[in-house]
Design an enzyme around this catalytic site. Structure first.
Site, short mmCIF file in Angstrom:
data_model
loop_
_atom_site.label_atom_id
_atom_site.label_comp_id
_atom_site.label_asym_id
_atom_site.label_seq_id
_atom_site.Cartn_x
_atom_site.Cartn_y
_atom_site.Cartn_z
N GLY A 96 37.04 -2.84 23.89
CA GLY A 96 37.08 -2.36 22.51
C GLY A 96 36.93 -3.62 21.60
N ARG A 97 37.41 -4.95 22.17
CA ARG A 97 37.50 -5.90 21.25
C ARG A 97 37.34 -7.22 21.91
NH1 ARG A 97 43.99 -7.26 20.66
NH2 ARG A 97 44.52 -6.07 22.13
N ASP A 129 39.08 -2.48 14.74
CA ASP A 129 38.23 -3.62 14.10
C ASP A 129 37.56 -4.34 15.22
OD1 ASP A 129 40.14 -5.04 14.91
OD2 ASP A 129 40.87 -5.69 12.90
N ASP A 256 45.12 0.14 33.12
CA ASP A 256 43.76 -0.65 32.47
C ASP A 256 44.31 -2.38 32.61
OD1 ASP A 256 45.55 0.50 30.56
OD2 ASP A 256 44.30 -0.73 29.05
N ASN A 257 45.59 -2.33 32.72
CA ASN A 257 46.16 -3.72 32.69
C ASN A 257 46.54 -4.33 33.99
OD1 ASN A 257 45.66 -3.89 30.06
ND2 ASN A 257 47.67 -3.18 29.31
N ASP A 266 46.43 -9.32 30.42
CA ASP A 266 46.62 -8.60 29.00
C ASP A 266 48.02 -8.92 28.79
OD1 ASP A 266 44.21 -7.91 28.97
OD2 ASP A 266 44.25 -5.92 29.14
P1 AMP Z 1 45.16 -3.41 25.15
O1 AMP Z 1 46.18 -3.08 24.49
O2 AMP Z 1 44.56 -4.81 24.79
O3 AMP Z 1 45.30 -3.24 26.79
O4 AMP Z 1 44.06 -2.54 24.72
C1 AMP Z 1 44.05 -1.02 25.01
C2 AMP Z 1 42.63 -0.52 24.51
O5 AMP Z 1 42.60 -0.62 23.19
C3 AMP Z 1 41.41 -1.18 25.12
O6 AMP Z 1 40.27 -0.42 25.18
C4 AMP Z 1 40.95 -2.24 23.73
O7 AMP Z 1 39.79 -2.85 23.80
C5 AMP Z 1 41.23 -1.36 22.77
N1 AMP Z 1 41.72 -2.21 21.50
C6 AMP Z 1 42.76 -2.72 21.30
N2 AMP Z 1 42.88 -3.36 20.02
C7 AMP Z 1 41.78 -3.05 19.60
C8 AMP Z 1 40.98 -3.39 18.20
N3 AMP Z 1 41.77 -4.43 17.55
N4 AMP Z 1 39.77 -3.26 18.02
C9 AMP Z 1 39.13 -2.28 19.05
N5 AMP Z 1 39.58 -2.00 20.07
C10 AMP Z 1 40.90 -2.28 20.35
MG MG Z 2 44.35 -3.97 28.18
#
Ligand code: AMP
Ligand code: MG
Length: 495
Positions: A96-97, A129, A256-257, A266
């Protein structure tokens, strides 16, 4: 092989993942940022990838690693994945980012992904975002490079850039992008994405991709998919044993991590503990202590069981038989972990051989440490001086008293029994026990300074934590635990 023939003589990128079926990803260019500026380029790593740091100006590298400019062969995609977050299944997460830009075969012959984190919105962004704030980018840079220097399999930080644009979290913060390097970005959650949709064909294609790329040897066995699961479980056991040996807490061991490549991936609210307490949790979102320090081995096993479930249709025609095969591997993981943990702790105690009584020796030390709220890193580092005859630092950590004396004499006897020369044992101990880790209060200080434009503390801390075993960093300011009042009780999610 790829011909090195871009305009600077550098490698042309590939993207084997983008050749997989279209439902595996969404093609998506990075979204331009206003004013990219290079915080740091990891020159040694760049050279390993065959990228010549001198071939482009800093401004050009900033454009590349902010996503404003693609290099030849890059084919950016947002990968689809699902995941169990704190035990709850989310059928669609995805990048998502972040974006996978492409892959490059390094001078060591290894194919690695180049990936941007903070590169803007994608179809998987949901409400987010798509951006990253400077703090989490610097935290991942520091901790992942420290992990590498500590000898732990990990994704690497290739570059960090500021975007010149603000991001809005609980307050306005500078935006940044991290360019990350990994042996792959397939996660347990990638398998879950397809398994949850009943798309067994995609699970098979993904498993074949991971085998070809990461575990080519299992192809030669009679049961490649079972052996794939076993290879991943083997790697996780080793990885988590290393984490525990360093006092590292990942913080968000969601499915997912968990990378199929066996790398730590991550870095969000991760941290190294100061005082030893197996129940330590840092993450502000981990209210139940699910991913506490001592629960990590069990949580990795839980995640592996989710991977095993996805692979069931590939393991055997008969699903009861498939469950049996998967269960064997998942149980085997626990035995692998136990052995890896014993080996890790033997190394940390400077032992070259194994003895059945060592378990007690380890447990008793940890109990003394916990009782005294001893600093995890400094206690183990102090063993080297103790074996050379100076136990002052160890006593400063563990306290005075009979129990400490008894433990010390048992340990010294144990070393003598295997004929260890003190100098040799001390050398082994200093090579096994780092003096300097990225302590949370120092990471936070570096981030706060960077947010006001001062990168000097980040650079100084990075220099120290990437030389973790050297005596000058062990004696230096970054090795010290927080003073009362400096402790950081919580870290916040990378978002
Ligand atoms: P993470 O916390 O990095 O493991 O992310 C978990 C999920 O949330 C993943 O699908 C990321 O792509 C999404 N995500 C986290 N932060 C953002 C952000 N600022 N904008 C869009 N998607 C996000
Ligand atoms: Mg992640």
């Amino acid at each position: 092989m790829l011909a090195p023939n871009d305009d600077t003589g550098g490698p042309v990128f590939d993207n084997s993942y983008a050749r997989l079926p279209e439902r595996f990803y969404v093609r998506q260019p990075p979204r331009r940022v206003a004013a990219p500026s290079l915080i740091r380029l990891n020159r040694l790593l760049a050279a390993t990838l065959g990228l010549d740091p001198e071939a482009r100006s800093e401004a050009e590298w900033a454009e590349v690693f902010a996503g404003n400019r693609l290099l030849p062969g890059m084919d950016p995609v947002a990968m689809a994945y699902a995941g169990h977050q704190f035990g709850n299944f989310v059928p669609q997460l995805g990048d998502g980012r972040a974006l996978l830009l492409g892959e490059v075969i390094g001078t060591d012959g290894v194919r690695r992904d180049i990936h941007l984190k903070g590169s803007g919105r994608t179809p998987f962004s949901r409400g987010g975002d798509g951006r990253a704030a400077l703090g989490p980018v610097l935290r991942e840079y520091l901790v992942s490079e420290a992990m590498h220097a500590l000898g732990v399999p990990t994704t690497r930080a290739l570059a960090a850039v500021t975007t010149g644009e603000p991001v809005f979290r609980d307050r306005e913060l500078p935006g940044a992008v991290l360019a990350r390097v990994a042996r792959g970005h397939v996660r347990v959650g990638t398998f879950q994405y397809f398994a949850a949709r009943g798309d067994t064909e995609a699970v098979r294609v993904l498993a074949d991709y991971v085998i070809d790329r990461l575990y080519p040897d299992v192809r030669e066995t009679d049961a490649p998919y079972r052996e794939l699961l076993a290879a991943v479980a083997r790697g996780q056991a080793r990885l988590v044993a290393r984490w525990l040996g360093l006092g590292f807490i990942h913080g968000v061991m969601n499915t997912d991590n968990l990378s199929l490549a066996g790398e730590t991936i991550d870095y969000g609210p991760c941290a190294f503990m100061d005082a030893y307490d197996p129940a330590t949790v840092f993450s502000s979102i981990d209210q139940g202590g699910r991913y506490a320090y001592a629960r990590q081995p069990e949580m990795a096993q839980w995640n592996l069981a989710r991977l095993a479930e996805c692979l069931l249709p590939l393991l055997a025609e008969d699903q009861d038989r498939a469950v049996e095969l998967a269960t064997e591997v998942i149980n085997q993981y626990a035995r692998w972990f136990e052995a890896d943990w014993r080996e890790e702790m033997a190394r940390k105690l400077g032992l070259a051989t194994e003895h059945p009584h060592d378990q007690r020796l380890v447990e008793d030390l940890l109990e003394l440490m916990q009782g005294a709220r001893a600093d995890f890193t400094l206690s183990f580092r102090a063993l080297a001086a103790s074996v050379e005859g100076d136990a002052a630092e160890l006593r400063a950590q563990l306290g005075e008293g009979n129990a400490v004396d008894q433990w010390l004499s048992r340990w010294r006897e144990r070393l003598e029994r295997e004929g260890a020369e003190p100098e040799a044992a001390a050398q082994r101990l200093r090579a096994a026990n780092p003096g300097c880790i990225p302590r949370n209060h120092r990471v936070e200080q570096a981030i706060s300074a960077a947010e006001t434009g001062d990168l000097a503390p980040f650079e100084a801390l990075l220099d120290a934590v990437t030389r973790p075993f050297e005596e000058d960093t062990a004696q230096g300011p970054f090795a010290r635990p927080p003073e009362p009042g400096e402790e950081v009780a919580q870290t916040f999610c990378g978002t």
